[in-house]
Write a protein that holds these residues in place. Structure first.
Motif, PDB file in Angstrom:
ATOM      1  N   PHE A  47      -1.778  -6.102  -8.409  1.00  0.00           N
ATOM      2  CA  PHE A  47      -0.522  -5.899  -8.374  1.00  0.00           C
ATOM      3  C   PHE A  47       0.529  -6.888  -8.919  1.00  0.00           C
ATOM      4  O   PHE A  47       0.306  -8.122  -8.688  1.00  0.00           O
ATOM      5  CB  PHE A  47      -0.036  -5.741  -6.733  1.00  0.00           C
ATOM      6  N   ASP A  73      10.651  -2.783  -3.117  1.00  0.00           N
ATOM      7  CA  ASP A  73       9.047  -2.359  -2.786  1.00  0.00           C
ATOM      8  C   ASP A  73       7.906  -3.094  -3.295  1.00  0.00           C
ATOM      9  O   ASP A  73       6.742  -3.490  -2.615  1.00  0.00           O
ATOM     10  CB  ASP A  73       8.801  -1.284  -4.082  1.00  0.00           C
ATOM     11  N   GLU A  77       5.077  -4.181  -0.698  1.00  0.00           N
ATOM     12  CA  GLU A  77       3.592  -4.312  -1.136  1.00  0.00           C
ATOM     13  C   GLU A  77       2.771  -5.573  -0.825  1.00  0.00           C
ATOM     14  O   GLU A  77       1.841  -5.486  -0.464  1.00  0.00           O
ATOM     15  CB  GLU A  77       3.541  -4.110  -2.607  1.00  0.00           C
ATOM     16  N   SER A  80       2.181  -5.269   2.815  1.00  0.00           N
ATOM     17  CA  SER A  80       1.072  -4.326   3.075  1.00  0.00           C
ATOM     18  C   SER A  80      -0.268  -4.958   3.105  1.00  0.00           C
ATOM     19  O   SER A  80      -1.081  -4.668   3.481  1.00  0.00           O
ATOM     20  CB  SER A  80       1.384  -3.149   2.714  1.00  0.00           C
ATOM     21  N   ARG A  81      -0.162  -5.437   1.815  1.00  0.00           N
ATOM     22  CA  ARG A  81      -1.590  -6.289   1.404  1.00  0.00           C
ATOM     23  C   ARG A  81      -1.963  -7.196   2.420  1.00  0.00           C
ATOM     24  O   ARG A  81      -3.152  -7.507   2.597  1.00  0.00           O
ATOM     25  CB  ARG A  81      -1.550  -6.782  -0.051  1.00  0.00           C
TER      26      ARG A  81
END
Length: 186
Positions: A47, A73, A77, A80-81
């Motif tokens: 990402f 976002d 992200e 969340s990772r």
């Protein structure tokens, strides 16, 4: 278009996004860092945070900038990772640690069982605790380098650029105000 082509090619952090990868003028550039741009295990590139929004309200406070980044976002992200790695890792390690302590207190005969010479099950399990600590540390550092560091740096630069733009606007306003006051005094 190639990564380094375009108007921002070779201009360091001037352009947000992909054109600055590997630029030694980048303060966070590390020629020895590996893993950036590597595959994330699913066959897709790791990402990368998208460029910040082009429009920024003039006079926004630093808190507004940080809240904007927190709602982005890219930030979600990264979080969340982080959680997808840390929560299972902590659960597994804590379970292993508690199992070792509980077994040592409830089954001393099992822990005292010799394996080889003076080495018993308790000593191997204790050394296993050290080994898993080092393995978890290595896995965490690798996961951070491959999955989160790039996006976090892009977010950091987005905030830096917004704050720098804000400071530039404040300086211009201050210069206009000084010029206006000088004209009024004449």
């Amino acid at each position: 278009m190639e990564k380094h082509d375009g108007p921002d090619a070779g201009s360091g952090r001037a352009g947000a996004g992909r054109g600055r990868v590997g630029d030694p003028r980048d303060p966070w550039y590390d020629a020895l860092a590996s893993g950036w741009g590597e595959l994330d295990g699913t066959g897709a590139p790791a990402f990368e945070a998208p460029p910040r929004a082009a429009a920024q309200q003039p006079g926004a406070s630093p808190a507004d900038i940080y809240l904007e980044v927190q709602r982005s976002d890219a930030f979600q992200e990264v979080r969340s990772r982080y959680r997808r790695f840390v929560i299972p890792g902590v659960a597994v390690f804590f379970t292993w640690y508690v199992a070792y302590v509980v077994t040592a207190t409830t089954a001393p005969g099992l822990m005292a069982r010799p394996v080889t010479g003076a080495v018993n099950v308790a000593m191997l399990a204790g050394l296993g605790q050290f080994l898993t600590t080092f393995l978890l540390t290595w896995a965490y550092a690798r996961h951070a380098r491959l999955r989160r560091d790039r996006a976090a740096l892009d977010l950091r630069w987005a905030v830096f650029e917004q704050k720098r733009e804000q400071a530039r606007e404040q300086e211009q306003r201050r210069e206009r105000d000084v010029a206006w006051e000088q004209r009024v005094e004449r």
